[in-house]
Write an enzyme that holds these catalytic residues in place. Structure first.
Site, mmCIF file in Angstrom:
data_model
loop_
_atom_site.group_PDB
_atom_site.id
_atom_site.type_symbol
_atom_site.label_atom_id
_atom_site.label_comp_id
_atom_site.label_asym_id
_atom_site.label_seq_id
_atom_site.Cartn_x
_atom_site.Cartn_y
_atom_site.Cartn_z
ATOM 1 N N HIS A 1 -10.001 -6.388 -1.605
ATOM 2 C CA HIS A 1 -10.958 -5.560 -1.165
ATOM 3 C C HIS A 1 -12.334 -5.363 -1.393
ATOM 4 O O HIS A 1 -13.101 -4.591 -1.725
ATOM 5 C CB HIS A 1 -11.218 -5.156 0.370
ATOM 6 C CG HIS A 1 -10.149 -5.932 1.508
ATOM 7 N ND1 HIS A 1 -10.045 -7.111 1.746
ATOM 8 C CD2 HIS A 1 -8.363 -5.928 1.445
ATOM 9 C CE1 HIS A 1 -9.188 -7.356 2.548
ATOM 10 N NE2 HIS A 1 -7.655 -6.930 2.243
ATOM 11 N N GLU B 1 0.730 -1.047 0.086
ATOM 12 C CA GLU B 1 0.133 0.024 0.331
ATOM 13 C C GLU B 1 0.449 0.934 -0.050
ATOM 14 O O GLU B 1 0.598 2.066 0.328
ATOM 15 C CB GLU B 1 -0.872 -0.483 1.004
ATOM 16 C CG GLU B 1 -1.665 -0.867 0.936
ATOM 17 C CD GLU B 1 -2.625 -1.724 2.862
ATOM 18 O OE1 GLU B 1 -2.786 -0.298 3.828
ATOM 19 O OE2 GLU B 1 -2.741 -2.285 2.221
ATOM 20 N N ASP C 1 -12.433 -10.745 -0.239
ATOM 21 C CA ASP C 1 -13.383 -10.754 0.487
ATOM 22 C C ASP C 1 -14.444 -9.847 -0.345
ATOM 23 O O ASP C 1 -14.176 -9.385 -0.866
ATOM 24 C CB ASP C 1 -13.289 -10.710 1.477
ATOM 25 C CG ASP C 1 -12.461 -9.224 3.153
ATOM 26 O OD1 ASP C 1 -12.398 -8.786 2.145
ATOM 27 O OD2 ASP C 1 -11.752 -9.162 3.736
ATOM 28 N N GLU D 1 -5.954 -10.632 -0.616
ATOM 29 C CA GLU D 1 -6.989 -10.312 -0.370
ATOM 30 C C GLU D 1 -8.341 -10.496 0.210
ATOM 31 O O GLU D 1 -8.978 -9.042 0.285
ATOM 32 C CB GLU D 1 -6.114 -9.792 0.903
ATOM 33 C CG GLU D 1 -5.242 -9.033 1.566
ATOM 34 C CD GLU D 1 -4.288 -8.216 2.167
ATOM 35 O OE1 GLU D 1 -5.568 -7.708 2.758
ATOM 36 O OE2 GLU D 1 -3.350 -7.657 2.382
ATOM 37 N N ASN E 1 1.784 -5.244 -3.198
ATOM 38 C CA ASN E 1 0.179 -5.392 -2.483
ATOM 39 C C ASN E 1 0.073 -3.744 -2.489
ATOM 40 O O ASN E 1 0.322 -3.590 -1.970
ATOM 41 C CB ASN E 1 0.655 -6.580 -1.713
ATOM 42 C CG ASN E 1 -0.759 -6.838 -1.184
ATOM 43 O OD1 ASN E 1 -1.094 -7.871 -1.783
ATOM 44 N ND2 ASN E 1 -0.778 -7.071 0.211
HETATM 45 O O1 G3I Z 1 -2.617 0.139 17.033
HETATM 46 C C1 G3I Z 1 -4.359 0.277 18.004
HETATM 47 C C2 G3I Z 1 -4.180 0.675 19.322
HETATM 48 O O2 G3I Z 1 -3.006 2.146 19.344
HETATM 49 C C3 G3I Z 1 -5.179 1.007 19.710
HETATM 50 O O3 G3I Z 1 -5.842 0.745 20.794
HETATM 51 C C4 G3I Z 1 -6.132 -0.431 19.059
HETATM 52 C C5 G3I Z 1 -7.589 -0.434 20.259
HETATM 53 O O4 G3I Z 1 -8.447 0.060 19.154
HETATM 54 O O5 G3I Z 1 -6.512 -0.395 17.909
HETATM 55 C C6 G3I Z 1 -5.118 -0.691 17.274
HETATM 56 O O6 G3I Z 1 -5.365 -1.168 16.224
HETATM 57 C C7 G3I Z 1 -5.382 -2.226 15.198
HETATM 58 C C8 G3I Z 1 -4.478 -2.387 14.306
HETATM 59 O O7 G3I Z 1 -5.256 -3.817 13.818
HETATM 60 C C9 G3I Z 1 -3.524 -3.082 15.059
HETATM 61 O O8 G3I Z 1 -3.706 -4.451 15.607
HETATM 62 C C10 G3I Z 1 -7.092 -2.694 15.002
HETATM 63 O O9 G3I Z 1 -7.900 -1.891 16.061
HETATM 64 C C11 G3I Z 1 -7.440 -3.420 13.993
HETATM 65 O O10 G3I Z 1 -8.703 -3.469 13.665
HETATM 66 C C12 G3I Z 1 -6.361 -3.424 13.318
HETATM 67 O O11 G3I Z 1 -6.571 -4.920 12.144
HETATM 68 C C13 G3I Z 1 -5.976 -5.235 11.652
HETATM 69 C C14 G3I Z 1 -6.099 -3.828 9.842
HETATM 70 O O12 G3I Z 1 -5.039 -4.908 9.363
HETATM 71 C C15 G3I Z 1 -5.001 -3.236 10.597
HETATM 72 O O13 G3I Z 1 -4.829 -2.721 9.434
HETATM 73 C C16 G3I Z 1 -6.936 -6.320 11.310
HETATM 74 O O14 G3I Z 1 -6.861 -7.200 11.457
HETATM 75 C C17 G3I Z 1 -6.802 -6.783 9.326
HETATM 76 O O15 G3I Z 1 -7.441 -8.032 9.050
HETATM 77 C C18 G3I Z 1 -5.939 -6.201 8.781
HETATM 78 O O16 G3I Z 1 -5.231 -6.578 7.389
HETATM 79 C C19 G3I Z 1 -4.974 -5.435 6.469
HETATM 80 C C20 G3I Z 1 -4.050 -6.064 5.294
HETATM 81 O O17 G3I Z 1 -3.061 -6.324 6.853
HETATM 82 C C21 G3I Z 1 -3.746 -5.054 4.300
HETATM 83 N N1 G3I Z 1 -4.528 -4.411 3.191
HETATM 84 C C22 G3I Z 1 -6.114 -4.506 4.024
HETATM 85 C C23 G3I Z 1 -6.214 -5.102 5.608
HETATM 86 C C24 G3I Z 1 -7.122 -5.060 5.779
HETATM 87 O O18 G3I Z 1 -7.377 -3.828 6.132
#
Ligand code: G3I
Length: 398
Positions: free
Chosen positions: A278, A193, A309, A307, A242
């Site tokens: 997505h 990205e 969905d 990815e 990607n």
């Molecule tokens: O980092 C914050 C943290 O500071 C905060 O306290 C906490 C509480 O809300 O949230 C944390 O962020 C989380 C983040 O993962 C970090 O681990 C988000 O809420 C959470 O929703 C997020 O989810 C992941 C996301 O990538 C992050 O961008 C998903 O599990 C994961 O499925 C998703 O995957 C991405 C691919 O890597 C790249 N392409 C898009 C795809 C879907 O978004």
């Protein structure tokens, strides 16, 4: 058509990552077994496969030269839910993942904030477990990701580093992580990205506004370096760009189309271009998806869907209508058909296979049902659309 198999690893290769960072504390699972799967694990997996579809699974339906994958749930949004880590604790989930898929992608476990949570500390446990599981189940692995604007640890984002230090940090990270799994990861999403949504350029700017820290601080040339360092650490891994929103031919995908040509002309080891996929039933299907993959294929690149969905706005009762299910199945089928029609599109991954663990309802209010199985692993029309399309391709000799 080339076949991609993860070649057997060697002890020497596995040690490269550690040798590169001799002073690091490396928290790692027990030394991974050699590529040959353990007999007991294999037997257990064969029994599990019988319980969950037997021969009647996606990986069995697929042409031999197409890896059919799923994201492995863990980290990210899962950490905020009231269930335990799915990959570690949900036995049925693991068994179905082994039975249905021939490729696995860590959903969050190999991202910087998970695998490199402190400057002098790598946590390899979750990724080691995924790679070992994949080997026991004769699956390949897609590594995700090395160079991104998101999910970077605080020590990196808030650190007061000089440009020279930042460059050294990136190099060490890529060589340590890629080196550790050398010979055991089929494809790496090296750069994830990196282009602005409107395709107007690279993500340069403050990290708080979605800027990529590496490109912003070190300039565009750092992209080529990231690919070179990854290639040095594992010459056999296929190295990818990607992104989302690049399914069709548009400004953003065209930016990549030009960028990869520049990089290839400089001899940078870029092997592939991947579309995430997505999609949403709210929007039309990108009918030029195949043509887009084809133009990258024509540059001599591999392509992949990484990815996929297909989310939807759910009715008030939360249950998709049959029309929504049919439209979703159609989007899954057409995405797969596009990949199958392009010669070097050898990897097709969905971003989770059960709604139970999907990221979609967490990110999009009132949307959901984006995967091919319900919370209870009931197969949806979308699942059968993939299965029949895979069977047709296999019978047709792809
Ligand atoms: O980092 C914050 C943290 O500071 C905060 O306290 C906490 C509480 O809300 O949230 C944390 O962020 C989380 C983040 O993962 C970090 O681990 C988000 O809420 C959470 O929703 C997020 O989810 C992941 C996301 O990538 C992050 O961008 C998903 O599990 C994961 O499925 C998703 O995957 C991405 C691919 O890597 C790249 N392409 C898009 C795809 C879907 O978004």
């Amino acid at each position: 058509m080339r076949l991609h198999r993860t070649p057997p690893t060697t002890t020497a290769r596995r040690l490269v990552g550690l040798a590169l960072a001799p002073t690091m504390l490396a928290l790692a699972a027990a030394a991974p077994s050699a590529a040959a799967p353990r007999a007991d694990a294999q037997q257990a997996q064969a029994q599990a496969a019988q319980r969950h579809g037997g021969q009647d699974t996606l990986r069995r339906a697929a042409p031999r030269d197409l890896a059919v994958g799923t994201a492995v749930a863990g980290g990210g949004h899962h950490a905020e839910q009231d269930y335990a880590d799915p990959f570690a604790y949900d036995v049925e989930y693991r068994e179905r993942m082994a039975a249905e898929f021939s490729s696995l992608s860590p959903e969050n476990q190999a991202k910087w904030e998970y695998i490199h949570p402190r400057r002098d500390f790598y946590n390899f446990y979750p990724m080691d477990a995924i790679v070992r599981f994949a080997e026991e189940n004769r699956q390949v692995v897609r590594g995700h990701t090395l160079f991104w604007h998101s999910q970077n640890p605080e020590w990196l984002e808030q650190g007061d580093f000089t440009d020279e230090e930042l460059r050294a940090i990136l190099k060490e990270h890529i060589q340590t992580v890629v080196g550790r799994y050398a010979g055991r990861v089929q494809q790496w999403d090296v750069a994830n990205e990196i282009v602005r949504d409107d395709g107007s350029g690279l993500r340069v700017g403050p990290t708080s506004e979605g800027g990529n820290i590496w490109i912003t601080r070190l300039g565009e040339g750092i992209i080529a370096d990231a690919f070179r360092w990854a290639h040095e650490a594992d010459p056999r891994a296929k190295l990818f760009f990607n992104d989302y929103g690049v399914e069709g031919i548009n400004a953003k995908s065209t930016y990549y189309y030009e960028l990869v040509q520049d990089l290839k002309a400089q001899g940078v080891p870029v092997d592939g271009f991947a579309i995430q996929g997505h999609l949403s039933t709210q929007y039309g299907f990108p009918g030029d998806l195949q043509a887009n993959l084809q133009r990258f294929d024509a540059l001599g690149l591999e392509t992949a869907v990484t990815e996929l969905d297909v989310r939807m706005v759910l009715p008030e009762n939360g249950i998709p209508t049959s029309a929504q299910q049919a439209q979703q199945a159609d989007y899954y089928r057409r995405t797969l058909q596009a990949c199958l029609a392009v010669e070097e599109c050898n990897s097709f991954t969905i971003w989770g296979f059960t709604d139970k663990y999907s990221w979609v309802p967490v990110f999009f209010a009132a949307e959901g049902s984006a995967t091919v199985m319900t919370d209870d692993y009931e197969r949806k029309p979308a699942y059968y659309a993939l299965q029949s399309t895979l069977r047709d391709a296999r019978r047709g000799g792809r």
